[in-house]
Design a protein around this motif. Structure first.
Motif, short mmCIF file in Angstrom:
data_model
loop_
_atom_site.label_atom_id
_atom_site.label_comp_id
_atom_site.label_asym_id
_atom_site.label_seq_id
_atom_site.Cartn_x
_atom_site.Cartn_y
_atom_site.Cartn_z
N ARG A 123 67.75 -64.98 56.22
CA ARG A 123 66.36 -64.62 55.96
C ARG A 123 66.14 -63.15 56.29
NH1 ARG A 123 65.40 -69.50 58.41
NH2 ARG A 123 64.65 -71.09 57.00
N THR A 140 68.68 -61.15 58.16
CA THR A 140 69.19 -61.74 59.39
C THR A 140 69.85 -63.08 59.10
OG1 THR A 140 67.46 -60.70 60.70
CG2 THR A 140 68.57 -62.57 61.70
N ALA A 141 71.06 -63.25 59.60
CA ALA A 141 71.77 -64.53 59.56
C ALA A 141 71.61 -65.14 60.95
CB ALA A 141 73.25 -64.32 59.25
N ALA A 142 71.20 -66.41 61.02
CA ALA A 142 70.98 -67.03 62.32
C ALA A 142 71.29 -68.51 62.24
CB ALA A 142 69.53 -66.83 62.75
N THR A 188 72.96 -72.15 64.74
CA THR A 188 73.53 -72.79 65.92
C THR A 188 75.04 -72.83 65.75
OG1 THR A 188 71.58 -74.16 66.15
CG2 THR A 188 73.54 -74.88 67.33
N GLN A 240 72.79 -70.56 70.25
CA GLN A 240 72.15 -69.97 69.08
C GLN A 240 72.74 -68.58 68.85
OE1 GLN A 240 69.61 -71.67 67.34
NE2 GLN A 240 70.22 -73.34 68.69
N TYR A 241 72.79 -68.13 67.60
CA TYR A 241 73.29 -66.79 67.31
C TYR A 241 72.42 -66.13 66.24
CZ TYR A 241 75.28 -68.77 63.07
OH TYR A 241 75.43 -69.39 61.86
N THR A 242 72.51 -64.82 66.18
CA THR A 242 71.82 -64.05 65.16
C THR A 242 72.65 -62.80 64.86
OG1 THR A 242 69.73 -63.00 64.53
CG2 THR A 242 70.38 -62.81 66.83
N SER A 278 72.88 -59.32 61.73
CA SER A 278 72.39 -58.72 60.49
C SER A 278 73.38 -59.04 59.37
CB SER A 278 72.26 -57.20 60.66
OG SER A 278 73.53 -56.64 60.93
N ALA A 307 77.61 -60.80 65.87
CA ALA A 307 76.54 -61.69 66.28
C ALA A 307 76.20 -61.54 67.76
CB ALA A 307 76.91 -63.14 66.00
N SER A 319 74.50 -63.82 70.76
CA SER A 319 74.27 -65.25 70.96
C SER A 319 73.78 -65.52 72.37
CB SER A 319 75.55 -66.06 70.70
OG SER A 319 76.52 -65.79 71.68
#
Length: 92
Positions: free
Chosen positions: A8, A11-13, A15, A20-22, A24, A37, A39
């Motif tokens: 979205r 951002t890629a995010a 579990t 949890q991770y996020t 770009s 990432a 996390s």
């Protein structure tokens, strides 16, 4: 464990099994680039191997170079032929 991924607004995010991770990302056609990432840092002992699974997932995400849809599956593929396969969820 459940592994998820959502893209979205750059951002890629998701579990990774425990944490949890996020990260770009950019996508042009099928060419994908995912940054390193960040996390959460919970330690999970169960199920056995979940921490290794998470590390492998986060490494492979940054190595993915192409994104292809196959029906309701998203395949993220590395240059050496490895693939992460995600099935579409409720939002997919």
């Amino acid at each position: 464990t459940e592994v998820t991924l959502a893209f979205r607004d750059g951002t890629a995010a998701g579990t990774a099994g425990c944490n949890q991770y996020t990260a770009s990302y950019s996508l042009e056609g099928e060419t994908l680039s995912i940054g390193e990432a960040a996390s959460t840092r919970m330690f999970c002992e169960q199920p056995e191997g979940v921490m290794e699974q998470e590390q492998r997932l986060l490494t492979w995400l940054t190595e993915a170079e192409t994104a292809r849809l196959h029906g309701r599956q998203l395949w993220l593929e590395t240059a050496d032929g490895r693939a992460l396969v995600f099935a579409a969820g409720q939002e997919g």
